[in-house]
Design a protein around this motif. Structure first.
Motif, PDB file in Angstrom:
ATOM      1  N   GLY A   2       0.523  -1.118  -0.058  1.00 39.90           N
ATOM      2  CA  GLY A   2      -0.023   0.098  -0.023  1.00 39.90           C
ATOM      3  C   GLY A   2       0.710   1.223   0.051  1.00 39.90           C
ATOM      4  N   ALA A   3       0.173   2.361   0.274  1.00 35.42           N
ATOM      5  CA  ALA A   3       0.763   3.663   0.178  1.00 35.42           C
ATOM      6  C   ALA A   3       1.365   4.309   1.442  1.00 35.42           C
ATOM      7  CB  ALA A   3       0.033   4.628  -0.392  1.00 35.42           C
ATOM      8  N   ASP A   4       2.018   5.199   1.681  1.00 40.71           N
ATOM      9  CA  ASP A   4       2.507   5.862   2.706  1.00 40.71           C
ATOM     10  C   ASP A   4       1.509   6.502   3.619  1.00 40.71           C
ATOM     11  OD1 ASP A   4       2.123   8.040   1.304  1.00 40.71           O
ATOM     12  OD2 ASP A   4       4.166   8.654   0.753  1.00 40.71           O
ATOM     13  N   ALA A   5       0.396   6.942   3.046  1.00 36.73           N
ATOM     14  CA  ALA A   5      -0.669   7.614   3.908  1.00 36.73           C
ATOM     15  C   ALA A   5      -1.169   6.498   5.013  1.00 36.73           C
ATOM     16  CB  ALA A   5      -1.592   8.316   3.100  1.00 36.73           C
ATOM     17  N   GLN A   6      -0.917   5.181   4.669  1.00 37.82           N
ATOM     18  CA  GLN A   6      -1.481   4.289   5.614  1.00 37.82           C
ATOM     19  C   GLN A   6      -0.473   3.691   6.466  1.00 37.82           C
ATOM     20  OE1 GLN A   6      -2.949   4.494   2.253  1.00 37.82           O
ATOM     21  NE2 GLN A   6      -4.623   5.558   3.663  1.00 37.82           N
ATOM     22  N   ALA A   7       0.680   3.535   5.628  1.00 37.50           N
ATOM     23  CA  ALA A   7       1.786   2.825   6.487  1.00 37.50           C
ATOM     24  C   ALA A   7       2.301   3.784   7.629  1.00 37.50           C
ATOM     25  CB  ALA A   7       3.085   2.709   5.309  1.00 37.50           C
ATOM     26  N   GLY A   8       2.559   5.307   7.499  1.00 43.61           N
ATOM     27  CA  GLY A   8       2.666   5.790   8.260  1.00 43.61           C
ATOM     28  C   GLY A   8       2.051   5.772   9.844  1.00 43.61           C
ATOM     29  N   PRO A   9       0.686   5.657   9.592  1.00 40.99           N
ATOM     30  CA  PRO A   9      -0.034   5.600  11.159  1.00 40.99           C
ATOM     31  C   PRO A   9       0.110   4.153  11.368  1.00 40.99           C
ATOM     32  CG  PRO A   9      -1.519   6.736   9.444  1.00 40.99           C
ATOM     33  CD  PRO A   9      -0.113   6.320   8.944  1.00 40.99           C
ATOM     34  N   MET A  10       0.142   3.057  10.463  1.00 47.37           N
ATOM     35  CA  MET A  10       0.241   1.593  10.593  1.00 47.37           C
ATOM     36  C   MET A  10       1.704   1.576  11.735  1.00 47.37           C
ATOM     37  SD  MET A  10       0.594  -1.690   8.290  1.00 47.37           S
ATOM     38  CE  MET A  10      -1.235  -1.097   7.640  1.00 47.37           C
ATOM     39  N   VAL A  11       2.903   2.191  11.125  1.00 51.91           N
ATOM     40  CA  VAL A  11       4.014   1.793  12.023  1.00 51.91           C
ATOM     41  C   VAL A  11       3.920   2.567  13.553  1.00 51.91           C
ATOM     42  CG1 VAL A  11       5.454   1.456  10.135  1.00 51.91           C
ATOM     43  CG2 VAL A  11       5.292   3.743  10.943  1.00 51.91           C
ATOM     44  N   LYS A  12       3.317   3.727  13.431  1.00 51.70           N
ATOM     45  CA  LYS A  12       3.201   4.343  14.935  1.00 51.70           C
ATOM     46  C   LYS A  12       2.115   3.575  15.832  1.00 51.70           C
ATOM     47  CE  LYS A  12       2.898   9.045  15.022  1.00 51.70           C
ATOM     48  NZ  LYS A  12       2.332  10.094  14.857  1.00 51.70           N
ATOM     49  N   GLN A  13       1.216   2.866  15.116  1.00 52.01           N
ATOM     50  CA  GLN A  13       0.402   2.030  15.897  1.00 52.01           C
ATOM     51  C   GLN A  13       0.965   0.498  16.147  1.00 52.01           C
ATOM     52  OE1 GLN A  13      -3.400   1.891  13.988  1.00 52.01           O
ATOM     53  NE2 GLN A  13      -3.262   4.240  13.507  1.00 52.01           N
ATOM     54  N   MET A  14       1.908   0.233  15.325  1.00 50.66           N
ATOM     55  CA  MET A  14       2.750  -0.933  15.685  1.00 50.66           C
ATOM     56  C   MET A  14       3.560  -0.830  17.035  1.00 50.66           C
ATOM     57  SD  MET A  14       3.752  -2.444  12.003  1.00 50.66           S
ATOM     58  CE  MET A  14       4.939  -3.563  12.513  1.00 50.66           C
ATOM     59  N   LYS A  15       4.274   0.369  16.927  1.00 53.57           N
ATOM     60  CA  LYS A  15       5.160   0.678  18.172  1.00 53.57           C
ATOM     61  C   LYS A  15       4.297   0.842  19.348  1.00 53.57           C
ATOM     62  CE  LYS A  15       8.771   3.859  19.279  1.00 53.57           C
ATOM     63  NZ  LYS A  15       9.562   5.047  19.109  1.00 53.57           N
ATOM     64  N   ALA A  16       3.248   1.590  19.260  1.00 52.33           N
ATOM     65  CA  ALA A  16       2.138   1.745  20.387  1.00 52.33           C
ATOM     66  C   ALA A  16       1.908   0.478  21.045  1.00 52.33           C
ATOM     67  CB  ALA A  16       1.124   2.717  20.099  1.00 52.33           C
ATOM     68  N   LEU A  17       1.589  -0.368  20.221  1.00 50.21           N
ATOM     69  CA  LEU A  17       1.050  -1.709  20.725  1.00 50.21           C
ATOM     70  C   LEU A  17       2.212  -2.750  21.018  1.00 50.21           C
ATOM     71  CD1 LEU A  17      -1.813  -2.477  17.849  1.00 50.21           C
ATOM     72  CD2 LEU A  17      -2.095  -1.987  20.572  1.00 50.21           C
ATOM     73  N   GLY A  18       3.436  -2.262  20.888  1.00 53.95           N
ATOM     74  CA  GLY A  18       4.700  -3.070  21.273  1.00 53.95           C
ATOM     75  C   GLY A  18       5.040  -4.178  20.293  1.00 53.95           C
ATOM     76  N   ILE A  19       4.532  -4.234  18.999  1.00 54.81           N
ATOM     77  CA  ILE A  19       4.958  -5.136  18.009  1.00 54.81           C
ATOM     78  C   ILE A  19       6.318  -4.802  17.610  1.00 54.81           C
ATOM     79  CG2 ILE A  19       4.487  -5.854  15.591  1.00 54.81           C
ATOM     80  CD1 ILE A  19       1.507  -5.019  16.181  1.00 54.81           C
ATOM     81  N   LYS A  20       7.075  -5.923  17.983  1.00 56.49           N
ATOM     82  CA  LYS A  20       8.448  -5.861  17.875  1.00 56.49           C
ATOM     83  C   LYS A  20       9.003  -5.809  16.185  1.00 56.49           C
ATOM     84  CE  LYS A  20       9.255  -5.475  22.164  1.00 56.49           C
ATOM     85  NZ  LYS A  20       9.820  -4.082  22.901  1.00 56.49           N
ATOM     86  N   ALA A  21       8.096  -6.540  15.538  1.00 56.38           N
ATOM     87  CA  ALA A  21       8.531  -6.716  14.089  1.00 56.38           C
ATOM     88  C   ALA A  21       8.667  -5.725  13.275  1.00 56.38           C
ATOM     89  CB  ALA A  21       7.608  -7.801  13.383  1.00 56.38           C
ATOM     90  N   PRO A  22       9.629  -5.690  12.474  1.00 55.48           N
ATOM     91  CA  PRO A  22       9.545  -4.342  11.345  1.00 55.48           C
ATOM     92  C   PRO A  22       8.479  -4.425  10.295  1.00 55.48           C
ATOM     93  CG  PRO A  22      11.351  -6.050  10.874  1.00 55.48           C
ATOM     94  CD  PRO A  22      10.713  -6.460  12.026  1.00 55.48           C
ATOM     95  N   LEU A  23       8.212  -3.359  10.017  1.00 56.67           N
ATOM     96  CA  LEU A  23       7.439  -3.181   8.471  1.00 56.67           C
ATOM     97  C   LEU A  23       8.240  -3.373   7.047  1.00 56.67           C
ATOM     98  CD1 LEU A  23       4.130  -2.642   7.979  1.00 56.67           C
ATOM     99  CD2 LEU A  23       5.106  -0.441   7.430  1.00 56.67           C
ATOM    100  N   MET A  24       7.717  -4.037   6.297  1.00 63.07           N
ATOM    101  CA  MET A  24       8.412  -3.972   5.055  1.00 63.07           C
ATOM    102  C   MET A  24       7.285  -3.475   4.094  1.00 63.07           C
ATOM    103  SD  MET A  24      10.304  -6.948   2.949  1.00 63.07           S
ATOM    104  CE  MET A  24      12.241  -6.833   3.381  1.00 63.07           C
ATOM    105  N   ALA A  25       7.461  -2.845   2.996  1.00 64.60           N
ATOM    106  CA  ALA A  25       6.678  -2.363   2.063  1.00 64.60           C
ATOM    107  C   ALA A  25       7.434  -2.225   0.717  1.00 64.60           C
ATOM    108  CB  ALA A  25       6.038  -1.088   2.614  1.00 64.60           C
ATOM    109  N   GLY A  26       6.490  -1.712  -0.307  1.00 66.09           N
ATOM    110  CA  GLY A  26       7.054  -1.294  -1.651  1.00 66.09           C
ATOM    111  C   GLY A  26       7.268   0.291  -1.567  1.00 66.09           C
TER     112      GLY A  26
END
Length: 383
Positions: free
Chosen positions: A232-256
């Motif tokens: 997907g695009a950056d407008a979704q990936a940006g909030p997604m990684v912030k929410q991943m961090k807030a939830l304590g998800i340790k896995a990195p995000l990979m994208a196109g």
């Protein structure tokens, strides 16, 4: 004294005639409309502007050569449409551009707008060179479809293999935005990751307007993945990684490549660190014409080169070069020359197409955010 006056009068008259002749030559230049469409408003407008800048630069460079095609001086002019990254709007824009009498199409940007619009250009016999990376674009059997970037078949394959074999990330969750681009890229990534030995723990779906991913990510957290892949695009990936961090998800995000942007870095902030993205092509500094392009771009636009403009520049130049070689701006006459393109470009030493219109020499580069900046991990092919 009289002789001197005659000389001055003669020189003045010659200069006046020269200026008049130059003006007449400029006025006689035939304007050749070339279409461009991309999201120029909305959350993805920065992609459209990035792509447009590359095309504008190519048009200015080409027009500066004072091209003569078909025995007449010509001037390329751009006919711009805002497709808003929406498939239905994209087809409306496509039909309007065709009705405007364009002689070639540079766009669209998104695969989701490009694919339905491509039928309209094909029916009109108009050459189309698009930024779209979904494999389906050039698999429709049209003789009018060409790419500016490497397709997702190669990009997804390289990313999937790299994640498992180089990074040793074998437990993967995949999320995509259900667009032609996002879903297609995620499909190719999944295929390559599985073939390399990864276990796909889950496949989740969102959309290209969403900003709240807490429900999906809460489920993802319980699976303890090694990697979360997002199509997907950056407008979704940006909030997604912030929410991943807030939830304590340790896995990195990979994208196109639609996440490999400054916009993503601004949205994600500190949470961006560790994000990995694949991008068709080589890093700007390693592109054959990268250094000169950067200087030219900064002088013209007063800003740094972003992701897509060098590919848009090469795509536009390929079209104009085909017109000059065919000595015609008629798509029916220059299309065969476009299909035979093999030129030295900004992005590659040999910009050339295969029988479907896919780029022959497209490379893929993997990037990672370190200390808030995109850094190069590895490049594959493309030189």
């Amino acid at each position: 004294m009289e002789h001197t006056m005659k000389k001055l009068t003669g020189a003045t008259l010659f200069a006046a005639l020269s200026v008049t002749g130059s003006v007449a030559h400029a006025q006689q230049a035939e304007q050749v409309k070339v279409g461009f469409a991309a999201p120029m408003t909305g959350a993805q407008a920065h992609y459209g502007k990035d792509m447009q800048n590359g095309i504008v630069l190519a048009i200015e460079d080409f027009n500066a050569t004072k091209p003569v095609i078909g025995g007449k001086p010509v001037q390329i002019v751009l006919d711009t449409g805002d497709d808003q990254a929406d498939p239905r709007t994209g087809t409306t824009v496509a039909q309007k551009l065709v009705d405007d009498g364009i002689k070639g199409m540079l766009g669209h940007f998104n695969s989701g707008t490009t694919i339905p619009a491509s039928r309209i250009y094909a029916n009109a016999g108009i050459a189309q060179i698009a930024m779209a990376t979904a494999p389906e674009y050039t698999q429709q059997g049209y003789k009018t479809t060409f790419r500016m970037m490497t397709s997702d078949t190669q990009q997804g394959s390289v990313a999937g293999t790299f994640a498992v074999k180089a990074l040793k990330l074998k437990k993967v969750v995949i999320i995509d935005d259900r667009t032609a681009y996002g879903q297609g890229l995620a499909d190719q990534f999944e295929k390559a990751a599985k073939a390399s030995g990864a276990k796909i723990l889950d496949r989740e779906y969102t959309n290209d307007k969403a900003v709240d991913f807490k429900a999906i990510l809460t489920k993802v957290k319980s699976m303890t993945p090694d990697l979360v892949y997002y199509g997907g695009a950056d407008a979704q990936a940006g909030p997604m990684v912030k929410q991943m961090k807030a939830l304590g998800i340790k896995a990195p995000l990979m994208a196109g490549e639609m996440v490999k942007t400054d916009t993503f870095l601004k949205i994600a902030g500190d949470a961006a660190n560790g994000t990995i993205a694949s991008l068709a092509g080589l890093p700007l500094g390693e592109m054959p014409g990268g250094k000169d392009y950067v200087a030219k771009y900064k002088k013209r636009f007063g800003e740094e080169v972003q992701t897509y403009s060098p590919y848009a520049y090469d795509g536009a130049m390929a079209m104009f070069d085909a017109m000059r070689k065919a000595n015609s701006t008629d798509p029916a006459k220059y299309l065969p020359a476009l299909a035979r393109t093999d030129m030295s470009g900004v992005t590659a030493k040999h910009v050339a197409y295969d029988a479907k219109g896919d780029l022959k020499n497209g490379g893929i580069t993997l990037y990672k955010v370190v200390n808030g900046q995109w850094t190069t991990l590895q490049s594959v092919g493309g030189k």
